[in-house]
Design an enzyme around this catalytic site. Structure first.
Site, PDB file in Angstrom:
ATOM      1  N   CYS A  12       0.903   5.118   3.454  1.00  8.42           N
ATOM      2  CA  CYS A  12       2.103   5.439   4.692  1.00  8.42           C
ATOM      3  C   CYS A  12       3.544   5.373   4.507  1.00  8.42           C
ATOM      4  O   CYS A  12       3.881   4.196   4.097  1.00  8.42           O
ATOM      5  CB  CYS A  12       1.657   4.970   6.107  1.00  8.42           C
ATOM      6  SG  CYS A  12      -0.028   5.149   6.476  1.00  8.42           S
ATOM      7  N   CYS A  47       0.931  23.883   4.267  1.00  7.47           N
ATOM      8  CA  CYS A  47       1.156  22.335   4.039  1.00  7.47           C
ATOM      9  C   CYS A  47       2.312  21.726   3.071  1.00  7.47           C
ATOM     10  O   CYS A  47       2.674  20.789   2.828  1.00  7.47           O
ATOM     11  CB  CYS A  47      -0.177  21.758   3.218  1.00  7.47           C
ATOM     12  SG  CYS A  47      -0.609  22.459   1.620  1.00  7.47           S
ATOM     13  N   CYS A 103       0.998  -1.169   0.051  1.00  3.52           N
ATOM     14  CA  CYS A 103      -0.036  -0.014   0.026  1.00  3.52           C
ATOM     15  C   CYS A 103       0.989   1.211   0.051  1.00  3.52           C
ATOM     16  O   CYS A 103       1.949   1.431   0.839  1.00  3.52           O
ATOM     17  CB  CYS A 103      -0.957  -0.029   1.019  1.00  3.52           C
ATOM     18  SG  CYS A 103      -1.881   1.502   1.467  1.00  3.52           S
ATOM     19  N   GLU A 141     -12.249  33.041  -0.206  1.00  2.00           N
ATOM     20  CA  GLU A 141     -12.185  31.538  -0.470  1.00  2.00           C
ATOM     21  C   GLU A 141     -12.582  31.425  -2.067  1.00  2.00           C
ATOM     22  O   GLU A 141     -13.573  31.889  -2.437  1.00  2.00           O
ATOM     23  CB  GLU A 141     -12.975  30.644   0.077  1.00  2.00           C
ATOM     24  CG  GLU A 141     -13.245  29.278  -0.242  1.00  2.00           C
ATOM     25  CD  GLU A 141     -11.951  28.425  -0.547  1.00  2.00           C
ATOM     26  OE1 GLU A 141     -11.170  28.370   0.258  1.00  2.00           O
ATOM     27  OE2 GLU A 141     -11.972  27.694  -1.916  1.00  2.00           O
TER      28      GLU A 141
HETATM   29  N1  SAH Z   1      -8.533  27.141   5.784  1.00  4.11           N
HETATM   30  C1  SAH Z   1      -9.184  26.055   5.401  1.00  4.11           C
HETATM   31  C2  SAH Z   1      -8.921  25.479   4.029  1.00  4.11           C
HETATM   32  C3  SAH Z   1      -7.460  25.387   3.522  1.00  4.11           C
HETATM   33  S1  SAH Z   1      -6.968  24.387   1.983  1.00  4.11           S
HETATM   34  C4  SAH Z   1      -9.101  24.911   6.366  1.00  4.11           C
HETATM   35  O1  SAH Z   1      -8.188  24.979   7.301  1.00  4.11           O
HETATM   36  O2  SAH Z   1      -9.893  23.996   6.342  1.00  4.11           O
HETATM   37  C5  SAH Z   1      -6.806  25.681   0.839  1.00  4.11           C
HETATM   38  C6  SAH Z   1      -7.992  26.603   0.290  1.00  4.11           C
HETATM   39  O3  SAH Z   1      -7.457  27.386  -0.392  1.00  4.11           O
HETATM   40  C7  SAH Z   1      -8.944  25.647  -0.444  1.00  4.11           C
HETATM   41  O4  SAH Z   1     -10.382  25.556   0.120  1.00  4.11           O
HETATM   42  C8  SAH Z   1      -8.896  26.176  -1.866  1.00  4.11           C
HETATM   43  O5  SAH Z   1     -10.137  25.890  -2.520  1.00  4.11           O
HETATM   44  C9  SAH Z   1      -8.726  27.451  -1.716  1.00  4.11           C
HETATM   45  N2  SAH Z   1      -8.146  28.424  -2.498  1.00  4.11           N
HETATM   46  C10 SAH Z   1      -7.143  27.836  -3.619  1.00  4.11           C
HETATM   47  N3  SAH Z   1      -6.571  28.785  -4.441  1.00  4.11           N
HETATM   48  C11 SAH Z   1      -7.037  29.911  -3.900  1.00  4.11           C
HETATM   49  C12 SAH Z   1      -7.144  31.371  -4.298  1.00  4.11           C
HETATM   50  N4  SAH Z   1      -6.114  31.696  -5.131  1.00  4.11           N
HETATM   51  N5  SAH Z   1      -7.748  32.274  -3.462  1.00  4.11           N
HETATM   52  C13 SAH Z   1      -8.504  31.874  -2.573  1.00  4.11           C
HETATM   53  N6  SAH Z   1      -8.704  30.742  -1.983  1.00  4.11           N
HETATM   54  C14 SAH Z   1      -7.986  29.543  -2.633  1.00  4.11           C
END
Ligand code: SAH
Length: 445
Positions: free
Chosen positions: A80, A402, A77, A327
């Site tokens: 991980c 991330c 797999c 967003e």
């Molecule tokens: N802060 C949230 C999501 C983080 S993931 C949490 O902790 O759950 C990153 C997010 O950025 C995703 O929802 C994605 O749709 C959004 N995203 C991607 N490109 C973007 C942009 N140019 N402007 C605004 N949001 C964006």
């Protein structure tokens, strides 16, 4: 001469981004899955190229102090990568990876110890199993579409095991076919399980290329009714060729279309397509650290950029005067507004659009923030956004990332444009994988 089949003894000095061991063999890197840094290993060469080699681990001659017994029996797999590394060593590795990328950009700041889990198992609230002919249900092997049958996964929520077993039993009993991705025939493609780990609410989505007979669906509902915690059983139709898991159409078979999970006393409604952090216990740890660094006193305007379904926004809104969430994905903004309402939080507004377009526009209209949180996808922030933040000069900028590489790139840019990097904290959101999540604090010079 080096050639495939040859046995060699080498010392491993580091890991690739995918978690494979790296040794040096006649001046070129040799990649070995399952080998750890500081180990002496015997390796059989599989691939010999002018600029790299790849081999299979035959024997560990001198193990690393970090080595432990593999906790999982599904060796093929690809899920991980760090299963044979002790939990403590994984946390130290993740911190070191962060320190190294920051240093490579000339960035020095205190880096906290990685915030890890006490029990780093059964942490995932979302599982997507692939289904193949022969009622095979499992995950793909590394870099392939080869299915590895997995009944019980140690990182998934415990309820997923029972779901897999029940779907398999139902498919056999009702002779429901699995989808064949070569002939594009057959029915069941994937099983998606969402388990709000805190709430215990369970959603099962059966993804099919074509709907099974009504009689089979009645039997499916019967099979699942007694599953503890089940709140939602859905059918998703995905007839498209390709790797996308979910199709555009969902049908409710039983229960509700949403499950609710809670984070730090806030509730979030989750639908099959919603983005939601996959490790809810560590999400609380991550957000609390972001809150600590944001150091809100109650009078601030906060921007939560890349806000998803508004999770960080709602955390911040409880301690700020006003929050503005931004967003890109329209459905996420709909969820974010619904979540604010669900929690009775009113000092918040959400805007849909790209942060690099909306923030400059808002700033031009005179809207500014005292504290800014960014949580971009892996590619990091657009320079147009960073440039506006540099002009706006918020007191504090909390960067949730991330991807350490793009984090370090953006932090270096911000440090050249009026910010000081105060500190960084790695958070282990994905134990046993190479993923490193980080929260960093910048202040205005
Ligand atoms: N802060 C949230 C999501 C983080 S993931 C949490 O902790 O759950 C990153 C997010 O950025 C995703 O929802 C994605 O749709 C959004 N995203 C991607 N490109 C973007 C942009 N140019 N402007 C605004 N949001 C964006």
């Amino acid at each position: 001469m080096l050639k495939p089949g040859l046995l060699v003894t080498v010392s491993v000095h580091s890991l690739t981004e995918k978690g494979d061991g790296i040794a040096t063999l006649e001046g070129r890197p040799l990649y070995i899955e399952g080998a750890l840094p500081d180990e002496q290993v015997e390796v059989q060469l599989n691939l010999v190229k002018p600029n790299f080699c790849q081999g299979t681990l035959v024997r560990v001659l001198r193990p690393s102090a970090a080595r432990r017994e593999d906790f999982c029996r599904y060796t093929a797999c690809g899920g991980c990568q760090l299963r044979v590394m002790s939990d403590q060593a994984q946390l130290e590795l993740k911190r070191q990876l962060l320190v190294d990328v920051l240093q490579a950009r000339g960035l020095g700041c205190p880096v906290a110890n990685t915030l890890g889990m006490n029990e780093p198992f059964h942490y995932r609230n979302k599982a997507q199993y692939a289904v193949k002919p022969g009622s095979e249900i499992g995950f793909y092997a590394k870099h392939s579409h080869q299915l590895v049958e997995v009944d019980e996964c140690r990182v998934q929520a415990p309820a997923t095991t029972e779901v897999v077993q029940r779907v398999r039993a139902w498919m056999r009993r009702c002779t429901v076919s699995a989808y064949n991705e070569i002939t594009h025939s057959g029915s069941v493609r994937h099983i998606m399980v969402r388990d709000g780990i805190h709430s215990g609410e369970l959603m099962v989505v059966l993804v099919v290329a074509e709907a099974p007979s009504n009689e089979a669906l009645v039997q499916l509902v019967g099979e699942f009714e007694s599953v503890v915690g089940l709140v939602s059983l859905m059918l998703n139709i995905n007839a498209a060729i390709g790797n996308r898991v979910l199709g555009p159409e969902s049908r409710l078979l039983w229960g509700k279309e949403l499950i609710v999970d809670s984070l730090d006393g806030l509730e979030f409604a989750i639908s099959p397509l919603s983005f939601y952090q996959v490790n809810p216990r560590q999400t609380e740890v991550l957000y609390r650290e972001a809150m600590r660094l944001a150091n809100l006193q109650g009078h601030e305007t906060v921007f939560d950029l890349y806000c998803g379904i508004g999770t960080i926004s709602l955390f911040m809104a409880r301690h700020a005067r006003q929050v503005i969430g931004i967003e890109l994905v329209p459905e996420a903004i709909v969820d974010a507004r619904a979540n604010a309402e669900l929690n009775g939080i009113t000092n918040i507004e959400f805007h849909q659009g790209a942060a690099e377009q909306l923030v400059p526009r808002l700033y031009a209209e005179g809207v500014t923030a005292d504290v800014v949180v960014v949580d971009p996808p892996r590619k990091g922030c657009d320079t147009a956004l960073l440039a506006t933040l540099a002009e706006m000069q918020p007191d504090r900028l909390v960067y949730v990332s991330c991807n350490p590489k793009t984090l370090a790139r953006d932090l270096a840019w911000l440090c050249e444009h009026g910010f000081t990097l105060e500190q960084a904290t790695p958070v282990d959101m994905f134990p046993h994988t190479m993923h490193v999540e980080t929260v960093a604090l910048l202040t205005r010079v």
